[in-house]
Design a protein around this motif. Structure first.
Motif, PDB file in Angstrom:
ATOM      1  N   PRO A  44       0.814  -1.213   0.000  1.00  0.00           N
ATOM      2  CA  PRO A  44       0.000   0.000   0.000  1.00  0.00           C
ATOM      3  C   PRO A  44       0.852   1.269   0.000  1.00  0.00           C
ATOM      4  O   PRO A  44       1.883   1.334   0.659  1.00  0.00           O
ATOM      5  N   THR A  45       0.398   2.244  -0.743  1.00  0.00           N
ATOM      6  CA  THR A  45       1.096   3.521  -0.805  1.00  0.00           C
ATOM      7  C   THR A  45       0.477   4.504   0.171  1.00  0.00           C
ATOM      8  O   THR A  45       1.142   5.048   1.050  1.00  0.00           O
ATOM      9  N   THR A  46      -0.821   4.729   0.016  1.00  0.00           N
ATOM     10  CA  THR A  46      -1.505   5.754   0.805  1.00  0.00           C
ATOM     11  C   THR A  46      -1.420   5.470   2.298  1.00  0.00           C
ATOM     12  O   THR A  46      -1.287   6.390   3.099  1.00  0.00           O
ATOM     13  N   ASP A  47      -1.473   4.205   2.683  1.00  0.00           N
ATOM     14  CA  ASP A  47      -1.410   3.869   4.112  1.00  0.00           C
ATOM     15  C   ASP A  47      -0.121   4.386   4.753  1.00  0.00           C
ATOM     16  O   ASP A  47      -0.147   4.961   5.847  1.00  0.00           O
ATOM     17  N   PHE A  48       0.988   4.188   4.070  1.00  0.00           N
ATOM     18  CA  PHE A  48       2.269   4.649   4.610  1.00  0.00           C
ATOM     19  C   PHE A  48       2.356   6.181   4.605  1.00  0.00           C
ATOM     20  O   PHE A  48       2.947   6.772   5.501  1.00  0.00           O
ATOM     21  N   LEU A  49       1.750   6.812   3.603  1.00  0.00           N
ATOM     22  CA  LEU A  49       1.757   8.275   3.568  1.00  0.00           C
ATOM     23  C   LEU A  49       0.872   8.845   4.672  1.00  0.00           C
ATOM     24  O   LEU A  49       1.203   9.879   5.266  1.00  0.00           O
ATOM     25  N   ILE A  50      -0.243   8.179   4.966  1.00  0.00           N
ATOM     26  CA  ILE A  50      -1.100   8.599   6.082  1.00  0.00           C
ATOM     27  C   ILE A  50      -0.314   8.506   7.391  1.00  0.00           C
ATOM     28  O   ILE A  50      -0.416   9.387   8.255  1.00  0.00           O
ATOM     29  N   LEU A  51       0.472   7.448   7.546  1.00  0.00           N
ATOM     30  CA  LEU A  51       1.286   7.305   8.759  1.00  0.00           C
ATOM     31  C   LEU A  51       2.407   8.337   8.824  1.00  0.00           C
ATOM     32  O   LEU A  51       2.838   8.729   9.915  1.00  0.00           O
ATOM     33  N   ALA A  52       2.887   8.780   7.661  1.00  0.00           N
ATOM     34  CA  ALA A  52       3.963   9.773   7.640  1.00  0.00           C
ATOM     35  C   ALA A  52       3.472  11.160   8.043  1.00  0.00           C
ATOM     36  O   ALA A  52       4.253  11.961   8.569  1.00  0.00           O
ATOM     37  N   LEU A  53       2.192  11.465   7.789  1.00  0.00           N
ATOM     38  CA  LEU A  53       1.677  12.806   8.096  1.00  0.00           C
ATOM     39  C   LEU A  53       1.894  13.235   9.542  1.00  0.00           C
ATOM     40  O   LEU A  53       2.427  14.322   9.784  1.00  0.00           O
ATOM     41  N   PRO A  54       1.496  12.432  10.540  1.00  0.00           N
ATOM     42  CA  PRO A  54       1.737  12.886  11.917  1.00  0.00           C
ATOM     43  C   PRO A  54       3.216  12.981  12.270  1.00  0.00           C
ATOM     44  O   PRO A  54       3.596  13.793  13.118  1.00  0.00           O
ATOM     45  N   CYS A  55       4.039  12.163  11.614  1.00  0.00           N
ATOM     46  CA  CYS A  55       5.493  12.259  11.855  1.00  0.00           C
ATOM     47  C   CYS A  55       6.004  13.622  11.403  1.00  0.00           C
ATOM     48  O   CYS A  55       6.780  14.271  12.114  1.00  0.00           O
TER      49      CYS A  55
END
Length: 135
Positions: A44-55
Motif C-alpha cells: 500500500p502507498t496511501t497507508d504509509f503516507l497517512i502514517l507519515a503525516l503525523p510524523c
C-alpha cells in the motif's frame, strides 16, 4: 516589538531536537516505503503516507504541507485527515486484496479450520471497518 513565530514553529521549538529528528526520520522512511508501493503490487502507498503525516506534523510542517499538496496523493490524504474517508476504488482494492490474501493463505498454508476461521474473522472485521468509512 518582535514578530511572533507561527504556532506550528512554536510547538516544534518546544520539542527536543532529538525527538524532531526521530520523527523526521520515521516520516521519511514511511514516505520511502509508500513510494516503493507505487511500483510494487499489493504494497500500500496511501497507508504509509497517512502514517507519515503525523510524523511530519511533529518534525517538519514544510514536509507535511508538501504531502498534503502532492498532486497525486494529496487529495486522498486530505480526505482522510478531514473526514476519515476512503475512496470507493480503495475500498474495493482492499476487499479484493483481503480475499486474494485469504485464498493464498488457505492454499499455501493449509491451516486447520480453527486457524482459518480466526483469520477469516479478523479479515471480515477489517473489511467491515473499511466499509464503514465514508467515501
Amino acid at each position: 516589538m518582535t514578530e511572533q513565530p507561527p504556532a506550528a514553529e512554536v510547538t516544534l521549538l518546544r520539542r527536543g531536537r532529538s525527538a524532531r529528528i526521530a520523527w523526521l526520520c520515521l516520516g521519511l522512511v514511511l514516505v520511502g516505503i509508500g513510494f516503493i508501493g507505487v511500483f510494487i503490487p499489493l504494497l500500500p502507498t496511501t497507508d504509509f503516507l497517512i502514517l507519515a503525516l503525523p510524523c511530519f506534523a511533529r518534525s517538519s510542517p514544510r514536509l507535511e504541507l508538501w504531502l498534503l499538496r502532492h498532486p497525486r496523493f494529496g487529495p486522498a490524504l486530505v480526505a482522510w485527515r478531514e473526514r476519515g474517508a476512503v475512496p470507493r476504488h480503495a475500498k474495493l482494492a482492499s476487499w479484493l486484496g483481503m480475499a486474494v490474501g485469504f485464498g493464498l493463505f488457505c492454499w499455501a498454508v493449509r491451516p486447520s479450520w480453527v486457524l482459518a476461521l480466526i483469520v477469516a474473522a479478523i479479515l471480515v472485521g477489517c473489511a467491515t471497518w473499511v466499509l464503514r468509512r465514508p467515501s
